[in-house]
Design an enzyme around this catalytic site. Structure first.
Site, PDB file in Angstrom:
ATOM      1  CG  HIS A  70       5.748  10.089  -5.961  1.00 53.16           C
ATOM      2  ND1 HIS A  70       6.913  10.007  -6.713  1.00 53.16           N
ATOM      3  CD2 HIS A  70       4.740   9.853  -6.823  1.00 53.16           C
ATOM      4  CE1 HIS A  70       6.606   9.725  -7.962  1.00 53.16           C
ATOM      5  NE2 HIS A  70       5.290   9.635  -8.068  1.00 53.16           N
ATOM      6  CG  ASP A  72       9.560   8.127  -4.104  1.00 54.05           C
ATOM      7  OD1 ASP A  72       8.522   8.830  -4.138  1.00 54.05           O
ATOM      8  OD2 ASP A  72       9.517   6.875  -4.174  1.00 54.05           O
ATOM      9  CD  GLU A 137       4.000   6.250  -6.754  1.00 52.33           C
ATOM     10  OE1 GLU A 137       3.019   5.744  -7.331  1.00 52.33           O
ATOM     11  OE2 GLU A 137       5.103   6.391  -7.322  1.00 52.33           O
ATOM     12  CD  GLU A 166       1.589   8.959  -9.651  1.00 58.74           C
ATOM     13  OE1 GLU A 166       2.212   8.896 -10.719  1.00 58.74           O
ATOM     14  OE2 GLU A 166       2.101   8.713  -8.552  1.00 58.74           O
ATOM     15  CG  HIS A 352       9.110   5.027 -14.362  1.00 60.73           C
ATOM     16  ND1 HIS A 352       8.815   3.904 -13.630  1.00 60.73           N
ATOM     17  CD2 HIS A 352       8.587   6.067 -13.661  1.00 60.73           C
ATOM     18  CE1 HIS A 352       8.132   4.252 -12.540  1.00 60.73           C
ATOM     19  NE2 HIS A 352       7.986   5.564 -12.550  1.00 60.73           N
TER      20      HIS A 352
END
Length: 380
Positions: A70, A72, A137, A166, A352
């Site tokens: 992904h 994004d 995602e 991932e 994150h």
């Protein structure tokens, strides 16, 4: 090796520099598509609403090895707490900083450069290669990978092997592979009562008091014991809201949001039935809405797990743990059309977070691992 390392780092930096906060792609997939087209891939944009997806395939023969990722990224958080601009890739202290460095623009760059180098040495592989890239995602994930999978199903296209990039590793590159993920089942429960003046509780029915014993029972329930691949199912409340805000009025109703994370020892239907049985036993007046966010999936230790594990051992010396821990990923959608789905990427400690980063020394080994998987599965 030096040329490939420079190419992977360069492409990673180009991708990080694009402010692709979900669901935006900001040209990442155009950049990838141009490079893949030069390798003979048929590049197919799949746009749904505000979401940009890319399906790119080279070859028609089986087996088909697909890399999934992904473009994004999650929002940055407070910019003044970043040590450098999150969209200006910055090298310091042996690390590459930037939003998406670990999750998962480095993996995507490593996919592409690994494919470029593989095809330079094996122009006629014994199968096909594909990439499925989405910009949905990190968001609701309703117009992203799942829509591409629906399109492929409608054309009877299936995938034999899938590697999702991932960030799976815990302490160092190569320590963890994911060969499955738990399912996610959410519920929104409204228990009804009767609002009243708090000084006259006999004139009302406090729904918080009514539901409390049921909550205690649900929290204490052993839903299953798990199995060799998954831990026991867990039930957790995420939100409770009741009342008007006044301190002299009992609530008319109480709203509760909760979630199950479950493996293959339980089914979504069995969990729903058991929750509703508890609520009924406590004679509650309620409304309950369910959302199945993801079904669990599991890839047995087969050809793909072994190819990836062997490649990791050769490149890093690590013996990877094969695990199903963590949250959901887009692997749950791919599993619908692919029997062997694994996830492998960088260390996830900074994802994150503020000052997200990847060790510079891990970038070239990541590319090398993906390339060796290609060799093991598709080299003639």
């Amino acid at each position: 090796m030096a040329a490939e390392a420079a190419a992977t780092l360069g492409l990673t930096r180009e991708l990080i520099a694009r402010r692709s906060i979900t669901p935006k792609d900001e040209g990442c997939q155009t950049l990838l598509g141009e490079r893949l087209a030069r390798l003979g891939f048929k590049v197919e944009p799949v746009r749904r609403g505000d979401v940009t997806n890319l399906w790119a395939r080279r070859g028609a023969a089986a087996p088909l090895l697909c890399f999934v990722g992904h473009t994004d990224v999650v929002p940055t958080g407070p910019l003044d707490q970043w040590h450098s601009d999150p969209f200006v890739p910055t090298e310091r202290d042996g690390k590459l900083f930037g939003r998406g460095a670990a999750d998962m623009k480095t993996s995507i760059a490593a996919f592409v450069v690994a494919i470029e180098d593989f095809l330079a040495k094996h122009a006629s592989p014994k199968g096909s290669i594909a990439l499925l890239i989405t910009s949905d995602e990190e968001g609701p994930a309703v117009d992203g990978t799942v829509k591409v999978v629906e399109l492929l199903k409608s054309r009877s296209e299936r995938i034999d092997y899938c590697v999702v990039g991932e960030p799976t590793c815990v302490a160092k590159l190569g320590d963890t592979i994911k060969n499955g993920r738990r399912g996610s089942l959410s519920g929104v429960l409204r228990v009804k009562g009767v609002q009243a003046h708090i000084a006259y509780p006999h004139l009302g029915k406090n729904p918080v008091h009514k539901v409390a014993p049921a909550i205690a029972e649900l929290a204490a329930t052993e839903w299953d014991k798990g199995n060799e691949s998954f831990p026991p199912t867990t039930w957790q409340i995420s939100n409770i809201h009741a009342g008007t805000g006044a301190d002299n009025v009992t609530p008319n109703d109480v709203d509760i949001k909760f979630n199950f994370r479950f493996g293959t020892a339980s089914t979504a239907d069995s969990l729903k039935q058991r929750v509703q049985a508890v609520l009924d036993r406590h004679k509650l007046e309620y409304k309950l809405d369910w959302t199945l966010g993801a079904a669990p999936y599991l890839t047995p230790r087969g050809k793909l797990v072994e190819a990836l594990s062997a490649s990791i051992r050769e490149v890093t010396g690590a013996a990877p743990e094969v695990s199903t821990t963590g949250g959901t990923s887009d692997g749950r959608f791919i599993a619908d059309i692919c029997k062997e789905v694994v996830e492998f990427g960088p260390v996830n400690a900074s994802i994150h977070k503020l000052n997200e980063h990847i060790d510079l020394a891990a970038i070239e080994p990541l590319r090398e691992i993906y390339q060796r998987v290609l060799v093991r599965l598709l080299a003639p």
